[in-house]
Motif scaffolding. Structure first.
Motif, PDB file in Angstrom:
ATOM      1  N   UNK A  56     -28.936  57.156  25.048  1.00 55.76           N
ATOM      2  CA  UNK A  56     -29.123  55.948  24.255  1.00 55.76           C
ATOM      3  C   UNK A  56     -30.592  55.560  24.326  1.00 55.76           C
ATOM      4  N   UNK A  57     -31.188  55.262  23.174  1.00 61.52           N
ATOM      5  CA  UNK A  57     -32.639  55.163  23.086  1.00 61.52           C
ATOM      6  C   UNK A  57     -33.224  54.087  23.990  1.00 61.52           C
ATOM      7  N   UNK A  58     -32.569  52.949  24.132  1.00 59.09           N
ATOM      8  CA  UNK A  58     -33.084  51.893  24.994  1.00 59.09           C
ATOM      9  C   UNK A  58     -33.037  52.298  26.466  1.00 59.09           C
ATOM     10  N   UNK A  59     -32.010  53.056  26.851  1.00 55.64           N
ATOM     11  CA  UNK A  59     -31.907  53.534  28.229  1.00 55.64           C
ATOM     12  C   UNK A  59     -32.998  54.550  28.537  1.00 55.64           C
ATOM     13  N   UNK A  60     -33.332  55.392  27.548  1.00 60.07           N
ATOM     14  CA  UNK A  60     -34.392  56.385  27.734  1.00 60.07           C
ATOM     15  C   UNK A  60     -35.753  55.711  27.842  1.00 60.07           C
ATOM     16  N   UNK A  61     -35.973  54.671  27.051  1.00 61.02           N
ATOM     17  CA  UNK A  61     -37.259  53.967  27.083  1.00 61.02           C
ATOM     18  C   UNK A  61     -37.561  53.392  28.460  1.00 61.02           C
ATOM     19  N   UNK A  62     -36.541  53.025  29.204  1.00 56.97           N
ATOM     20  CA  UNK A  62     -36.754  52.449  30.528  1.00 56.97           C
ATOM     21  C   UNK A  62     -37.357  53.444  31.515  1.00 56.97           C
ATOM     22  N   UNK A  82     -31.408  65.837  24.326  1.00 57.21           N
ATOM     23  CA  UNK A  82     -31.448  64.377  24.395  1.00 57.21           C
ATOM     24  C   UNK A  82     -32.128  63.807  23.151  1.00 57.21           C
ATOM     25  N   UNK A  83     -33.210  64.454  22.709  1.00 56.86           N
ATOM     26  CA  UNK A  83     -33.921  63.996  21.511  1.00 56.86           C
ATOM     27  C   UNK A  83     -33.038  64.115  20.275  1.00 56.86           C
ATOM     28  N   UNK A  84     -32.305  65.218  20.170  1.00 57.93           N
ATOM     29  CA  UNK A  84     -31.402  65.408  19.029  1.00 57.93           C
ATOM     30  C   UNK A  84     -30.307  64.348  19.034  1.00 57.93           C
ATOM     31  N   UNK A  85     -29.777  64.080  20.213  1.00 57.99           N
ATOM     32  CA  UNK A  85     -28.720  63.078  20.317  1.00 57.99           C
ATOM     33  C   UNK A  85     -29.231  61.685  19.951  1.00 57.99           C
ATOM     34  N   UNK A  86     -30.432  61.345  20.406  1.00 56.68           N
ATOM     35  CA  UNK A  86     -31.037  60.060  20.041  1.00 56.68           C
ATOM     36  C   UNK A  86     -31.203  59.956  18.535  1.00 56.68           C
ATOM     37  N   UNK A  87     -31.693  61.039  17.923  1.00 62.75           N
ATOM     38  CA  UNK A  87     -31.906  61.020  16.475  1.00 62.75           C
ATOM     39  C   UNK A  87     -30.598  60.823  15.728  1.00 62.75           C
ATOM     40  N   UNK A  88     -29.576  61.611  16.084  1.00 65.27           N
ATOM     41  CA  UNK A  88     -28.310  61.544  15.355  1.00 65.27           C
ATOM     42  C   UNK A  88     -27.627  60.183  15.522  1.00 65.27           C
TER      43      UNK A  88
END
Length: 319
Positions: A181-187, A98-104
């Motif tokens: 998606x980074x905003x979805x993860x932040x929630x 998930x972290x790799x996907x967010x970064x890319x």
């Protein structure tokens, strides 16, 4: 005890995707797969022709080759997982993946924002200062410009990804989205995300506000210059050199403004209220836009069409 549980690392996340719409999953699998193949084929052909055809060894096509490579990287970082999720009953992703996907995904989006601004500057110099174009847009200038686009996008992504993965996650590890998606993860964070929201706002200014302002000003000068051309044929040719870029800019930034224009902090009461349209907008950006880019540039550019025909003709002749 409660604080200790909050600090415990998350092994992975569950991606909801279209779980609430099982009948749509099979249809979207076929649709997204076909789009992905078009993305690989279309952008791959553009990269080949910009490398193999010496007539396309110019700054504009160098940037276009970078844009095509970027689109392939972006979609490849998410679409295979997306397709697998449509067929799998349990859609899971590890924390590291998930972290790799967010970064890319963030790096590619940021890079494209800057790269489109660079391409606007290239069109501005070509139309408004054609005599100085070979000097201003020399190889010593446009190669570092493209490299800086990748560097800026990658640096911003490192910052945001690092800030996100350092957050504690607890309780519900379900992401109401197709991908990480980074905003979805932040929630899902169990801590104050005000720093993330502030940094996202600053990034919006850098990658959305500044490039859009720069591109807008560039096109004001371009339009004024084109309107001063006495012949209708001259105006048409001048406009045709930047119409494809302008179309791509409108589609790209229009979608991004919907996605990231208003970064939201965590809202526990509204965390699960995302409707289908909220998911389809990022999907449109992530798949449809990279698919349209080579089509737009191929249909609106005689040089690219001639290079593609030449490449296809050489393949047929070789066989």
């Amino acid at each position: 005890m409660e604080k200790a549980n909050w600090s415990s690392p998350v092994a992975g996340f569950i991606l909801l995707g279209l779980s609430a719409y099982p009948k749509l999953e099979k249809m979207f699998f076929v649709l997204i797969l076909l789009m992905y193949l078009v993305i690989l084929l279309g952008n791959g052909v553009l990269i080949l022709v910009t490398i193999l055809d010496s007539r396309l060894h110019t700054p504009m096509y160098f940037f276009l080759g970078n844009l095509s490579f970027l689109d392939i990287c972006y979609t490849t970082s998410s679409v295979p997982l997306l397709l697998d999720g449509f067929l799998s009953p349990r859609k899971t992703i590890s924390f590291s993946a998930c972290a790799v996907q967010m970064f890319l995904s963030f790096a590619m989006a940021g890079t494209e924002c800057v790269l489109l601004g660079m391409m606007a500057f290239d069109r501005y110099v070509a139309i408004c200062n054609p005599l100085r174009y070979p000097v201003v847009m020399s190889k010593a200038a446009y190669v570092p410009m493209a490299a800086s686009s990748w560097a800026i996008g990658g640096t911003a992504s490192v910052v945001h990804t690092s800030l996100t993965i350092q957050l504690p996650f607890c309780g519900d590890n379900v992401i109401n989205h197709f991908t990480c998606e980074i905003l979805a993860v932040l929630k899902l964070a169990c801590a104050d995300i005000s720093i993330n929201v502030i940094s996202m706002g600053v990034t919006n200014v850098i990658f959305l506000g500044a490039p859009v302002l720069f591109i807008s000003i560039s096109y004001v000068f371009i339009i004024v210059t084109i309107l001063r051309i006495p012949s209708a044929e001259g105006r048409r040719k001048a406009f045709s050199t930047c119409s494809a870029h302008f179309t791509v800019v409108v589609i790209f930034y229009g979608t991004l403004f919907f996605m990231y224009g208003k970064p939201k902090s965590k809202d526990p009461l509204g965390a699960d209220k995302q409707d289908l349209s909220d998911k389809l907008i990022p999907l449109f950006y992530g798949v449809v836009t990279p698919m349209l880019n080579p089509i737009i540039y191929s249909l609106r550019n005689k040089d690219v069409k001639a290079a593609v025909r030449n490449l296809v003709g050489q393949k047929c002749f070789a066989q």
